[in-house]
Design a protein around this motif. Structure first.
Motif, PDB file in Angstrom:
ATOM      1  N   ALA A 162       0.832  -1.206   0.000  1.00  0.00           N
ATOM      2  CA  ALA A 162       0.000   0.000   0.000  1.00  0.00           C
ATOM      3  C   ALA A 162       0.867   1.256   0.000  1.00  0.00           C
ATOM      4  O   ALA A 162       0.567   2.240  -0.683  1.00  0.00           O
ATOM      5  CB  ALA A 162      -0.941  -0.004   1.208  1.00  0.00           C
ATOM      6  N   GLN A 163       1.964   1.227   0.740  1.00  0.00           N
ATOM      7  CA  GLN A 163       2.837   2.396   0.809  1.00  0.00           C
ATOM      8  C   GLN A 163       3.565   2.636  -0.513  1.00  0.00           C
ATOM      9  O   GLN A 163       3.764   3.787  -0.918  1.00  0.00           O
ATOM     10  CB  GLN A 163       3.830   2.228   1.963  1.00  0.00           C
ATOM     11  N   ILE A 164       3.958   1.564  -1.182  1.00  0.00           N
ATOM     12  CA  ILE A 164       4.607   1.722  -2.492  1.00  0.00           C
ATOM     13  C   ILE A 164       3.628   2.317  -3.497  1.00  0.00           C
ATOM     14  O   ILE A 164       3.978   3.226  -4.260  1.00  0.00           O
ATOM     15  CB  ILE A 164       5.161   0.366  -2.986  1.00  0.00           C
ATOM     16  N   TYR A 165       2.390   1.820  -3.487  1.00  0.00           N
ATOM     17  CA  TYR A 165       1.367   2.404  -4.364  1.00  0.00           C
ATOM     18  C   TYR A 165       1.136   3.877  -4.030  1.00  0.00           C
ATOM     19  O   TYR A 165       0.952   4.716  -4.926  1.00  0.00           O
ATOM     20  CB  TYR A 165       0.048   1.642  -4.228  1.00  0.00           C
ATOM     21  N   THR A 166       1.152   4.190  -2.734  1.00  0.00           N
ATOM     22  CA  THR A 166       0.957   5.582  -2.308  1.00  0.00           C
ATOM     23  C   THR A 166       2.083   6.467  -2.821  1.00  0.00           C
ATOM     24  O   THR A 166       1.856   7.619  -3.210  1.00  0.00           O
ATOM     25  CB  THR A 166       0.870   5.667  -0.771  1.00  0.00           C
ATOM     26  N   ASN A 167       3.288   5.941  -2.846  1.00  0.00           N
ATOM     27  CA  ASN A 167       4.417   6.703  -3.369  1.00  0.00           C
ATOM     28  C   ASN A 167       4.249   6.994  -4.859  1.00  0.00           C
ATOM     29  O   ASN A 167       4.605   8.085  -5.327  1.00  0.00           O
ATOM     30  CB  ASN A 167       5.723   5.951  -3.134  1.00  0.00           C
ATOM     31  N   TRP A 168       3.698   6.036  -5.592  1.00  0.00           N
ATOM     32  CA  TRP A 168       3.407   6.275  -7.007  1.00  0.00           C
ATOM     33  C   TRP A 168       2.375   7.393  -7.154  1.00  0.00           C
ATOM     34  O   TRP A 168       2.500   8.262  -8.017  1.00  0.00           O
ATOM     35  CB  TRP A 168       2.896   5.001  -7.676  1.00  0.00           C
ATOM     36  N   GLU A 219      -8.095  -1.102  -0.318  1.00  0.00           N
ATOM     37  CA  GLU A 219      -8.351  -2.546  -0.202  1.00  0.00           C
ATOM     38  C   GLU A 219      -7.229  -3.245   0.559  1.00  0.00           C
ATOM     39  O   GLU A 219      -7.480  -4.105   1.415  1.00  0.00           O
ATOM     40  CB  GLU A 219      -8.504  -3.159  -1.590  1.00  0.00           C
ATOM     41  N   LEU A 220      -5.980  -2.878   0.275  1.00  0.00           N
ATOM     42  CA  LEU A 220      -4.842  -3.493   0.960  1.00  0.00           C
ATOM     43  C   LEU A 220      -4.866  -3.208   2.457  1.00  0.00           C
ATOM     44  O   LEU A 220      -4.609  -4.101   3.273  1.00  0.00           O
ATOM     45  CB  LEU A 220      -3.534  -2.980   0.345  1.00  0.00           C
ATOM     46  N   TYR A 221      -5.177  -1.960   2.824  1.00  0.00           N
ATOM     47  CA  TYR A 221      -5.243  -1.635   4.244  1.00  0.00           C
ATOM     48  C   TYR A 221      -6.389  -2.368   4.931  1.00  0.00           C
ATOM     49  O   TYR A 221      -6.261  -2.799   6.081  1.00  0.00           O
ATOM     50  CB  TYR A 221      -5.374  -0.121   4.440  1.00  0.00           C
ATOM     51  N   ASN A 222      -7.489  -2.521   4.234  1.00  0.00           N
ATOM     52  CA  ASN A 222      -8.609  -3.275   4.812  1.00  0.00           C
ATOM     53  C   ASN A 222      -8.244  -4.749   4.989  1.00  0.00           C
ATOM     54  O   ASN A 222      -8.621  -5.380   5.987  1.00  0.00           O
ATOM     55  CB  ASN A 222      -9.847  -3.128   3.932  1.00  0.00           C
ATOM     56  N   GLN A 223      -7.510  -5.312   4.027  1.00  0.00           N
ATOM     57  CA  GLN A 223      -7.061  -6.700   4.142  1.00  0.00           C
ATOM     58  C   GLN A 223      -6.096  -6.866   5.312  1.00  0.00           C
ATOM     59  O   GLN A 223      -6.192  -7.835   6.082  1.00  0.00           O
ATOM     60  CB  GLN A 223      -6.383  -7.134   2.842  1.00  0.00           C
ATOM     61  N   ALA A 224      -5.163  -5.919   5.435  1.00  0.00           N
ATOM     62  CA  ALA A 224      -4.203  -5.978   6.533  1.00  0.00           C
ATOM     63  C   ALA A 224      -4.909  -5.857   7.880  1.00  0.00           C
ATOM     64  O   ALA A 224      -4.578  -6.571   8.838  1.00  0.00           O
ATOM     65  CB  ALA A 224      -3.164  -4.864   6.380  1.00  0.00           C
TER      66      ALA A 224
END
Length: 206
Positions: free
Chosen positions: A108-114, A132-137
């Motif tokens: 999620a953080q890598i996507y946020t950097n993009w 979605e990734l944060y909800n899964q985590a």
């Protein structure tokens, strides 16, 4: 029988040595990081990842370091290379460790950097995936302070972008900060975010 015992002892000794080498390597890499020798730490984690193909942690830290390095980089080609490398190593970590909330948060953080690099190009592509990734985590680790903090931080940023109130997410940051007090991760496992949680909570109280 004696030969079997000897073989078992030898195998056990080799396993202990391998574990010891991994631990020594990780300690050395973290010491370099602590001394602000980020590139040297990254290279050390790379060597550990190559030597320990069943360990997800060195791959994770190569990804994290490249994610961090991209924050203050203005050269688009350099950022692109850093985030591409981060993704490659995180893919390695994912292949080793399934359903790992630490890896989901890092993705999620890598996507946020993009998105931060070019919101117009990557916002539509990655924003929903980050949520979605944060909800899964969170579903995997609902009391992990890094998960709670990262999810709240993202939600606050999204609310800010759409002109919405960020206050509802302050309680999650407060919860994360409280959980950090008793947080004891496994050896070498991720342990970051306490300072960030305190900074966000301070801004919440203004």
């Amino acid at each position: 029988m004696k030969r079997i015992i000897t073989i078992l002892i030898l195998a056990f000794t080799l396993a202990l040595n391998a574990q010891s080498n991994f631990e020594k390597g990780m300690q050395k890499a973290f010491k370099l990081w602590e001394d602000n020798k980020l590139n040297e730490a990254e290279q050390f984690f790379e060597r550990i990842a190559a030597a320990e193909p069943d360990e997800w942690l060195p791959n994770y830290y190569v990804a994290q370091i490249n994610s961090i390095k991209s924050w203050n980089e203005n050269d688009l080609e350099v950022v692109n290379a850093q985030l591409t490398k981060a993704q490659d190593y995180l893919n390695n970590a994912m292949a080793i460790s399934k359903d790992n909330y630490n890896i989901l948060v890092m993705q999620a953080q890598i996507y946020t950097n993009w998105i931060a690099l070019d919101g117009r190009t990557y916002g539509m592509k990655y924003s929903a995936k980050v949520t979605e990734l944060y909800n899964q985590a969170y579903a995997l680790a609902p009391v992990n302070p890094m998960v709670i903090l990262s999810r709240a931080d993202w939600n606050m940023g999204s609310a800010r972008y759409f002109g919405q109130d960020t206050k509802p997410f302050c309680k999650d940051v407060e919860k994360a900060l409280a959980l950090f007090e008793d947080f004891k991760p496994e050896l070498f496992h991720p342990n970051w975010g306490r300072r960030r949680a305190a900074e966000i909570l301070e801004s919440c109280n203004k």
